[in-house]
Structure formats: C-alpha cells, structure tokens
Enzyme design. Structure first.
Site, mmCIF file in Angstrom:
data_model
loop_
_atom_site.group_PDB
_atom_site.id
_atom_site.type_symbol
_atom_site.label_atom_id
_atom_site.label_comp_id
_atom_site.label_asym_id
_atom_site.label_seq_id
_atom_site.Cartn_x
_atom_site.Cartn_y
_atom_site.Cartn_z
ATOM 1 N N LYS A 1 53.848 -2.453 35.541
ATOM 2 C CA LYS A 1 54.754 -1.319 35.311
ATOM 3 C C LYS A 1 53.935 -0.028 35.161
ATOM 4 C CE LYS A 1 54.794 -2.328 30.365
ATOM 5 N NZ LYS A 1 55.513 -3.038 29.294
ATOM 6 N N TYR B 1 38.630 27.193 21.792
ATOM 7 C CA TYR B 1 39.823 27.825 21.219
ATOM 8 C C TYR B 1 39.909 27.549 19.727
ATOM 9 C CZ TYR B 1 41.701 28.673 25.900
ATOM 10 O OH TYR B 1 41.905 29.106 27.175
HETATM 11 C C1 LIG Z 1 54.706 -4.142 28.990
HETATM 12 C C2 LIG Z 1 55.206 -5.506 28.704
HETATM 13 C C3 LIG Z 1 54.318 -6.580 28.633
HETATM 14 C C4 LIG Z 1 52.812 -6.426 28.722
HETATM 15 O O1 LIG Z 1 52.321 -6.016 27.473
HETATM 16 P P1 LIG Z 1 50.745 -5.832 27.208
HETATM 17 O O2 LIG Z 1 50.663 -5.500 25.767
HETATM 18 O O3 LIG Z 1 50.304 -4.707 28.066
HETATM 19 O O4 LIG Z 1 50.104 -7.110 27.580
HETATM 20 C C5 LIG Z 1 54.844 -7.846 28.451
HETATM 21 N N1 LIG Z 1 56.172 -8.031 28.324
HETATM 22 C C6 LIG Z 1 57.046 -7.008 28.365
HETATM 23 C C7 LIG Z 1 58.489 -7.279 28.199
HETATM 24 C C8 LIG Z 1 56.598 -5.728 28.551
HETATM 25 O O5 LIG Z 1 57.469 -4.713 28.590
#
Ligand SMILES: *Cc1c(COP(=O)(O)O)cnc(C)c1O
Length: 375
Positions: free
Chosen positions: A35, A256
């Site tokens: 994702k 800054y």
């Molecule tokens: C993003 C996600 C994961 C992966 O999580 P990590 O902490 O990056 O391993 C697994 N299951 C779901 C439902 C997620 O949304």
C-alpha cells in the site's frame, strides 16, 4: 548537473528481508503489503523482488490495477475492501480478494452481479477500534456472507493494535480465537511486528501473514530492536551532498530562527536536502547523518531545500562530500562508521529523533527526488 540528491532502492535487500520474514513464519503464506506505493518505494520498483511472496496486499484500486498490469496473476487483497458498490466490478474483473469489515460492504456484495464468486477476508475488530466487526457480531456477519451466492471462500482476519509494544497481542488473539474457533476458513493475523515477535507462538495460527515495514528494512519495534537485530537490511537510502561550507565563530547562529548557536569555532556543511524532499522538518539539532560515511549530526532548523550538519569530526569533508540522510552511502567506501552493524544511518533513528516512525519517512519521500534501484 542535476541537484545532488538521490534515493536508492536496494532490490537485494528487499529479497533478503522477504526471506527473513519467511523464515520467521515458515508455515505461512505471505502477503507483501505494498500500500502507499509500496511504502514510498514504488510498486513497479519492488515488484520483481516481491514476486517471491504469495500475494500483494494494498488498498487503492489503482494500485491493484498496477499490480495486475505488471503481470501478477496470483492473489491481490484489498485491505479495506470496497468503498462503493462500483468497486466490486473491478474486483470481479481483476479477480481481487477483498476485506469485508462492515455491514455496508455486505450490502454491496448482496446486490453485486458477478459470474465469479469473490474470495473475501472477514475482519474482526480485536481491540484496535478502527475497522472490523465487533467480536459479538462476527458470527452473524460470517453467516450472512456465507449465504450470499456472490461469495466464495471466507477467510478470517484481524489487525493487532499492539504487536510492536509491551501490551502485545495475547488479549487480541484470545478474543479472535474465542469468536472464530469453530468457523472454517483461512486465518490472517500478523503484521511485521507480530511476525517477528509472535508468529512462532503456539496459539497464533497464521495461514497468511501481512508484513509491510519489515520488507522495507525498518524495525517495527524500534528502539526495542534495531533493524539489524532483526537481520533486516535497509531498502531505501537517501543521499545528498554538501553544497556549501560555513565557518562559525562562537556565538554565530545557523538557519531560520537562529535556533542553533555555536559555542566554539566550528565548520558546518550545507546539504542539498530539505523538507520538500521528505526530510522531516521536525528533526532537531543532533539528528544523526553520515558525511562520507562518518557519523555526525544536524545543526539548526531543517529548511525547504537544505539542512546543515556539523563537520567537526570531518576535517577532510567539503563541497561534494556525500551525505547520507538515511540508509547507506552509495559512493563512499562504507565501513567508516558502524551503525547497527552497517555503515550509514538507520531510518528508524532519524524517525525517532524527529518524533515519528520509519513508515512516515518512507511514505513521505517526495516526488522531486530522483530514485534509482540497485541490486
Ligand atoms: C499496513 C497493514 C499491514 C502491514 O503492517 P506493517 O506494520 O507495515 O507490517 C498489515 N495489515 C494491515 C491490515 C495493514 O493495513
């Protein structure tokens, strides 16, 4: 010459990390979680290396289309399922499996016309209180789904709120088991932290694990463990260069707001990376960086296009010296600094200094940073 800044995606490290995860959950099938454009790494860049996984999990339909366009015919899971009825048409067309986490999604399925029944992952809320059916409503949802001609196999899943922390997953696993023990279907429970820390526990049945962050070489439970303690290798490195040098006298200030005041004569380097590249503006003076493979730290505020670093430990460094914001140097002969087993700066250290997590830094790598891949 282009501005000297470069992100590098290390394909070999990605393969290695996937193998580590498989070793930690040897009996499970692996969803490679891609994702958010593979946590900022680019789906197209990581695809070949992650083909060795059993499926791809993501949440944007456009990302699912990209995975299919790359030629992946195996499982693809939509982690949040359909947002509107129309989305199910794409699920049918591209043969996407999808999460069902509320009644509205069952309603959508009930009116969806498809020749091919869908594989769904029914999600329980085991304490996170984001998505999922309450444990007490889970069985009714399963029964309702099971009666639909649009539905093929039903798998059961939950997502842990505390796999990375002290609270752990015991209570969530107990809840999940209690309300699902006599339901058939494959199970998917573990994210990266749960795979690394808990997947071998007796009661954590996991037909499918869902690692994300560990694939990319960041420790899900930093600072309890570092990535190298989990034998994970950094996949993303961000390198820039020194484009200016200033000599400070005691009392001189930097950047800054003059937030940094020199208490002695010192030399500082101005680096071609700022918050518009994805470097966190919240990183305070003292955030670790490497120059020519030698560890030093930032001074003063992060600005849009630049940061400033202390060159005291680096009398040889100057214009053009390589600066590693996170990950590994690309030009410098590594080995000058031992950071968690490898020369460089772990993204988790930088994230912690900035009050965030490696996930956010990876995802925030900006469009304007050129990316190459190395293997
Ligand atoms: C993003 C996600 C994961 C992966 O999580 P990590 O902490 O990056 O391993 C697994 N299951 C779901 C439902 C997620 O949304």
């Amino acid at each position: 010459m282009p501005r000297p800044i470069q992100a590098t995606i290390d394909i070999h490290a990605l393969r290695h990390n996937l193998a580590q995860i498989k070793a930690a959950a040897p009996d499970a099938l692996v969803w490679a979680v891609v994702k958010a454009n593979a946590y900022g790494h680019g789906i197209e860049r990581v695809f070949e290396a992650l083909r060795a996984a059993d499926g791809f999990a993501l949440l944007d339909l456009s990302e699912a289309e990209r995975v299919r366009q790359l030629g992946w015919r195996g499982p693809v899971l939509l982690l949040e399922g359909a947002f509107e009825t129309r989305d199910l048409e794409l699920c049918s067309r591209l043969n996407l499996w999808h999460v069902v986490h509320n009644e509205a999604q069952i309603d959508m399925l009930a009116v969806h016309k498809t020749h091919q029944p869908h594989r769904v992952f029914l999600k329980m809320n085991s304490g996170m209180n984001r998505l999922g059916f309450a444990p007490s409503a889970f069985r009714a949802a399963w029964t309702r789904l099971n009666a639909l001609p649009q539905v093929d196999e039903i798998s059961l899943m939950t997502h842990f709120s505390d796999a990375d922390g002290e609270k752990g997953i015991e209570a969530a696993v107990a809840t999940f088991s209690k309300f699902t023990h006599d339901l058939s279907g494959e199970r998917s429970l573990c994210n990266s932290a749960a795979v690394l820390r808990h997947a071998k526990a007796q009661n954590v049945r996991a037909d499918w694990v869902r690692p994300g962050i560990a694939l990319y070489g960041s420790a899900p439970d930093f600072p309890l463990h570092t990535a190298s303690e989990w034998q994970l290798q950094p996949v993303m490195s961000l390198n820039a260069a020194i484009v200016g040098v200033q000599h400070l006298q005691p009392g001189d200030t930097v950047g800054y707001g003059s937030s940094f005041v020199a208490d002695r004569a010192m030399r500082i380097g101005v680096v071609s990376c700022g918050y518009a590249d994805g470097y966190p503006r919240s990183a305070p003076t003292g955030t670790p960086v490497c120059v020519d493979g030698v560890r030093t730290h930032t001074v003063g505020r992060v600005s849009m296009d630049m940061i400033t670093v202390d060159l005291t430990p680096l009398p040889q460094a100057g214009l053009g010296s390589e600066v590693t914001l996170w990950g590994l140097p690309q030009k410098t002969n590594a080995g000058a600094t031992e950071v968690a087993g490898a020369a460089g700066v772990s993204i988790d250290e930088v994230a912690m200094a900035a009050g965030t997590v490696g996930y956010e830094l990876m995802c925030a790598l900006s469009q304007r940073v050129p990316v190459n891949t190395s293997s």
